[in-house]
Scaffold this active site. Structure first.
Site, short mmCIF file in Angstrom:
data_model
loop_
_atom_site.label_atom_id
_atom_site.label_comp_id
_atom_site.label_asym_id
_atom_site.label_seq_id
_atom_site.Cartn_x
_atom_site.Cartn_y
_atom_site.Cartn_z
N GLU A 158 17.13 111.60 15.28
CA GLU A 158 15.91 111.33 16.05
C GLU A 158 16.06 111.71 17.51
O GLU A 158 15.11 112.17 18.14
CB GLU A 158 15.53 109.85 15.97
CG GLU A 158 15.13 109.38 14.60
CD GLU A 158 14.93 107.86 14.56
OE1 GLU A 158 14.90 107.21 15.63
OE2 GLU A 158 14.81 107.33 13.44
N TYR B 233 15.48 112.34 3.20
CA TYR B 233 15.07 110.96 2.96
C TYR B 233 13.54 110.99 2.87
O TYR B 233 12.88 111.62 3.70
CB TYR B 233 15.56 110.05 4.09
CG TYR B 233 15.33 108.61 3.78
CD1 TYR B 233 16.08 107.96 2.81
CD2 TYR B 233 14.34 107.89 4.44
CE1 TYR B 233 15.85 106.64 2.48
CE2 TYR B 233 14.11 106.56 4.13
CZ TYR B 233 14.87 105.94 3.15
OH TYR B 233 14.64 104.63 2.83
N CYS C 48 19.78 113.29 4.46
CA CYS C 48 19.03 112.10 4.86
C CYS C 48 18.01 112.42 5.95
O CYS C 48 17.06 113.15 5.73
CB CYS C 48 20.00 111.00 5.26
SG CYS C 48 19.29 109.35 5.30
N HIS C 49 18.20 111.86 7.15
CA HIS C 49 17.30 112.11 8.28
C HIS C 49 17.75 113.33 9.09
O HIS C 49 17.10 113.69 10.07
CB HIS C 49 17.25 110.89 9.20
CG HIS C 49 16.49 109.74 8.63
ND1 HIS C 49 16.99 108.94 7.63
CD2 HIS C 49 15.27 109.25 8.93
CE1 HIS C 49 16.11 108.00 7.35
NE2 HIS C 49 15.05 108.16 8.11
N GLY D 1 21.05 109.08 9.42
CA GLY D 1 21.04 107.89 10.26
C GLY D 1 19.95 108.06 11.30
O GLY D 1 19.02 108.84 11.12
N ARG D 2 20.08 107.35 12.40
CA ARG D 2 19.09 107.50 13.47
C ARG D 2 19.48 108.57 14.48
O ARG D 2 18.66 108.97 15.31
CB ARG D 2 18.86 106.17 14.17
CG ARG D 2 18.00 105.23 13.35
CD ARG D 2 17.64 103.94 14.07
NE ARG D 2 18.83 103.15 14.37
CZ ARG D 2 19.33 102.94 15.60
NH1 ARG D 2 18.76 103.44 16.64
NH2 ARG D 2 20.42 102.21 15.76
#
Length: 190
Positions: free
Chosen positions: A90, A137, A116-117, A86-87
């Site tokens: 970050e 990802y 993923c991320h 997801g975000r």
């Protein structure tokens, strides 16, 4: 004694990538702690793919409680770590305690599942990521390679203690392999 797994995340975590591992751990009788920069109710997001779009979409998902702030976590107390995507990665990767936790699992060769991320968190501890093979990802490939890792174009990849996946559709295989690595580590440490 029961195994303990830590899930490291924050707001804007991909809903499936936090709920699926959390409930699978509970089903296996594993104590599971969700930790985030601040102990709170986290807002998840739902990422999906539409044929007419070149990237994923994002909608609000269910909320989930984090059980601890990362400052309350001693990574030595846990047998495994999962970092969803997801975000959230970050921004949580900028937290020095998050970096310390990720480094601990890489340095100690303890079971680590990243999807993923989530690999963006690993890029902050590049000294432990050098020459490790990971998938992620695909949009994370530049950061993964800049950190010195080898990007593998597979939906799932295992490099010793490190299980990596590309996205939420890979969760069944991802969790199966994470549990395999966790069981192997248990046998070695028995």
């Amino acid at each position: 004694m029961s195994k303990r797994v830590l899930i490291l995340t924050g707001d804007a975590v991909e809903a499936l990538e936090v709920f699926y591992p959390y409930y699978r751990c509970l089903e296996e009788g594993i104590q599971c702690t969700i930790a985030s920069p601040v102990k709170k109710k986290l807002q998840t997001v739902v990422h999906d793919f539409l044929p007419e779009m070149e990237t994923f979409t994002e909608k609000m998902g269910y909320k989930i409680d984090s059980h601890a702030s990362v400052d309350e976590v001693d990574p030595a107390d846990y047998d495994g770590l999962i970092i969803p995507g997801g975000r959230a990665p970050e921004y949580i990767r900028m937290n020095t305690k998050v970096q310390e936790i990720a480094a601990h699992f890489l340095k100690e060769n303890k079971p680590l599942g990243v999807i993923c991320h989530g690999q963006l968190v690993l890029t902050t501890v590049r000294e432990y990521l050098q020459d490790r093979e990971v998938t992620a990802y695909p949009a994370c490939r530049p950061e993964v390679e800049a950190a010195g890792a080898v990007f593998v174009e597979q939906t799932l990849h295992i490099d010793r203690n490190l299980v990596t996946g590309q996205a939420w559709p890979d969760l069944p295989k991802f969790m199966k392999e994470f549990f395999n690595v966790l069981k192997k580590a248990e046998k070695v440490n028995a």
